[in-house]
Design an enzyme around this catalytic site. Structure first.
Site, mmCIF file in Angstrom:
data_model
loop_
_atom_site.group_PDB
_atom_site.id
_atom_site.type_symbol
_atom_site.label_atom_id
_atom_site.label_comp_id
_atom_site.label_asym_id
_atom_site.label_seq_id
_atom_site.Cartn_x
_atom_site.Cartn_y
_atom_site.Cartn_z
ATOM 1 N N LYS A 159 31.343 28.141 24.646
ATOM 2 C CA LYS A 159 31.113 27.942 26.081
ATOM 3 C C LYS A 159 32.036 26.926 26.731
ATOM 4 O O LYS A 159 32.240 26.961 27.934
ATOM 5 C CB LYS A 159 29.669 27.519 26.317
ATOM 6 C CG LYS A 159 28.684 28.652 26.159
ATOM 7 C CD LYS A 159 27.371 28.285 26.825
ATOM 8 C CE LYS A 159 26.401 29.438 26.776
ATOM 9 N NZ LYS A 159 25.939 29.693 25.395
ATOM 10 N N SER B 20 29.632 32.779 17.588
ATOM 11 C CA SER B 20 29.788 32.100 18.875
ATOM 12 C C SER B 20 29.479 30.616 18.844
ATOM 13 O O SER B 20 29.893 29.883 19.743
ATOM 14 C CB SER B 20 28.904 32.794 19.911
ATOM 15 O OG SER B 20 27.586 32.917 19.406
HETATM 16 C C1 LIG Z 1 25.364 30.790 25.164
HETATM 17 C C2 LIG Z 1 25.537 31.319 23.820
HETATM 18 C C3 LIG Z 1 25.516 32.702 23.567
HETATM 19 C C4 LIG Z 1 25.276 33.705 24.659
HETATM 20 O O1 LIG Z 1 26.336 33.687 25.561
HETATM 21 P P1 LIG Z 1 26.175 34.263 27.046
HETATM 22 O O2 LIG Z 1 27.536 34.115 27.585
HETATM 23 O O3 LIG Z 1 25.166 33.423 27.736
HETATM 24 O O4 LIG Z 1 25.708 35.646 26.924
HETATM 25 C C5 LIG Z 1 25.757 33.131 22.286
HETATM 26 N N1 LIG Z 1 25.967 32.266 21.286
HETATM 27 C C6 LIG Z 1 25.972 30.936 21.473
HETATM 28 C C7 LIG Z 1 26.202 30.055 20.303
HETATM 29 C C8 LIG Z 1 25.764 30.416 22.752
HETATM 30 O O5 LIG Z 1 25.774 29.098 22.916
#
Ligand SMILES: *Cc1c(COP(=O)(O)O)cnc(C)c1O
Length: 329
Positions: free
Chosen positions: A61, A311
């Site tokens: 993010k 992510s």
């Molecule tokens: C925020 C987040 C997501 C989801 O992302 P969005 O862009 O809100 O759909 C997935 N994995 C992690 C680790 C996150 O922090």
């Protein structure tokens, strides 16, 4: 509010803009992950992991937060930003705000993940705990931003955030140009929407697949119904714990997403264990959801070259213990 989706030009500009401030994370293959996926029933699948767990603040993010803050005019930067988040969005805003010298206030629901709360405070942001759900926190954040003349940064309906996080898919397609499928975890949908925009522009043969927890299926259900819905929000995976669909990201997902899968929280825990055991990788629940989808829906990925976005890696100790105790593949 401007809800125009960013173009590929915006994503390319974001890549230049944030390059000095963010990590170009590795994209790696692991024989042991491919074996686990094979044992789960997906024959001939080759998985490439995009390691956003190794990004600054431990999640993708920050790319969006940097892209937004680096474009803010000086006077707006001085008034600062206000965000609401269960964790990673907060850390991203706090880190990016510190890098550009802007004040940052984060409203979190009471009883947040302690790892993430500490990290936000350590990054110099003011933390306010309020309410039980993210929706409660968002209402207070809106009031605080209004009272201070600060910029409220939404979790998903923000074109600059979407353009910034689009650099994940852009980098991955540069690092692994032969992918057939890209699997992206979804909360508010900015990461998946951005991946859709990038793939549609640069690699239209790549199918982008979204993944959400069955315990928090708002984005999934909104996409299937083609309308913005609110849904129960009970997942343990904070990054996926979102209770409604967002207009900007849903519009993009509706136009471009190839498929949207649900996994349950125990399947997510098992995928966290596979990351630990097979790749020595720490993934938080949301970070493991894309791999969980491949392990849980093997027939959909047989024989394909699959990019999975890991992510984030901000798992609490309790979460890692649960992952290691989980069974099955
Ligand atoms: C925020 C987040 C997501 C989801 O992302 P969005 O862009 O809100 O759909 C997935 N994995 C992690 C680790 C996150 O922090």
């Amino acid at each position: 509010m401007d809800l125009t989706p960013p173009s590929i030009a915006h994503v390319l500009a974001a890549q230049q803009r944030i390059a000095p401030h963010a990590v170009r994370t590795p994209a790696s293959c692991y024989d042991a992950i491919d074996r686990a996926v094979h044992d789960a029933g997906a024959t001939g699948t080759r998985v490439t992991v995009k390691h956003e767990n190794l990004q600054r603040t431990g999640a993708f993010k920050v790319r969006g937060a940097l892209n937004l803050l680096l474009q803010m005019p000086d006077d707006a930067r001085r008034r600062g930003i206000v965000g609401y988040s269960t964790g990673n969005h907060a850390q991203a805003l706090a880190d990016a705000a510190r890098q550009v010298g802007a004040p940052c206030t984060i409203v979190m629901p009471a009883a947040p993940n302690a790892v993430k709360e500490q990290a936000v405070r350590a990054l110099g942001a003011e933390v306010v705990l309020h309410g039980e759900r993210l929706e409660d926190a968002s209402e207070l954040a809106l009031d605080m931003a209004g009272a201070r003349g600060a910029r409220l940064v939404s979790a998903a309906d923000e074109p600059d955030l979407v353009a910034g996080v689009g650099t994940v898919a852009l980098e991955l397609l540069q690092q692994a140009p032969d992918l057939d499928v890209l699997v992206v975890p979804v909360g508010g949908g900015s990461g998946a929407a951005a991946a859709c925009l990038v793939a549609a522009a640069l690699a239209p043969h790549v199918r982008v697949v979204g993944v959400q927890s069955a315990a928090s299926p708002a984005a999934h259900d909104s996409w299937r119904a083609a309308e913005l819905l609110s849904r129960p929000n009970g997942t343990r995976a904070e990054g996926l714990a979102v209770g409604r669909g967002f207009a900007l990201t849903q519009a993009v997902l509706r136009a471009h997403l190839a498929d949207f899968l649900l996994v349950d929280d125990d399947e997510i825990s098992r995928a966290q264990r596979v990351y630990l055991a097979a790749a020595r990788t720490v993934a938080e629940g949301a970070g493991a959801a894309a791999l969980a989808a491949v392990l849980s829906h093997p027939a959909l990925f047989a024989g394909a070259r699959v990019g999975v976005v890991c992510s984030g890696g901000n798992a609490s100790e309790a979460e890692l213990r649960r992952a290691l105790m989980s069974t099955g593949s």
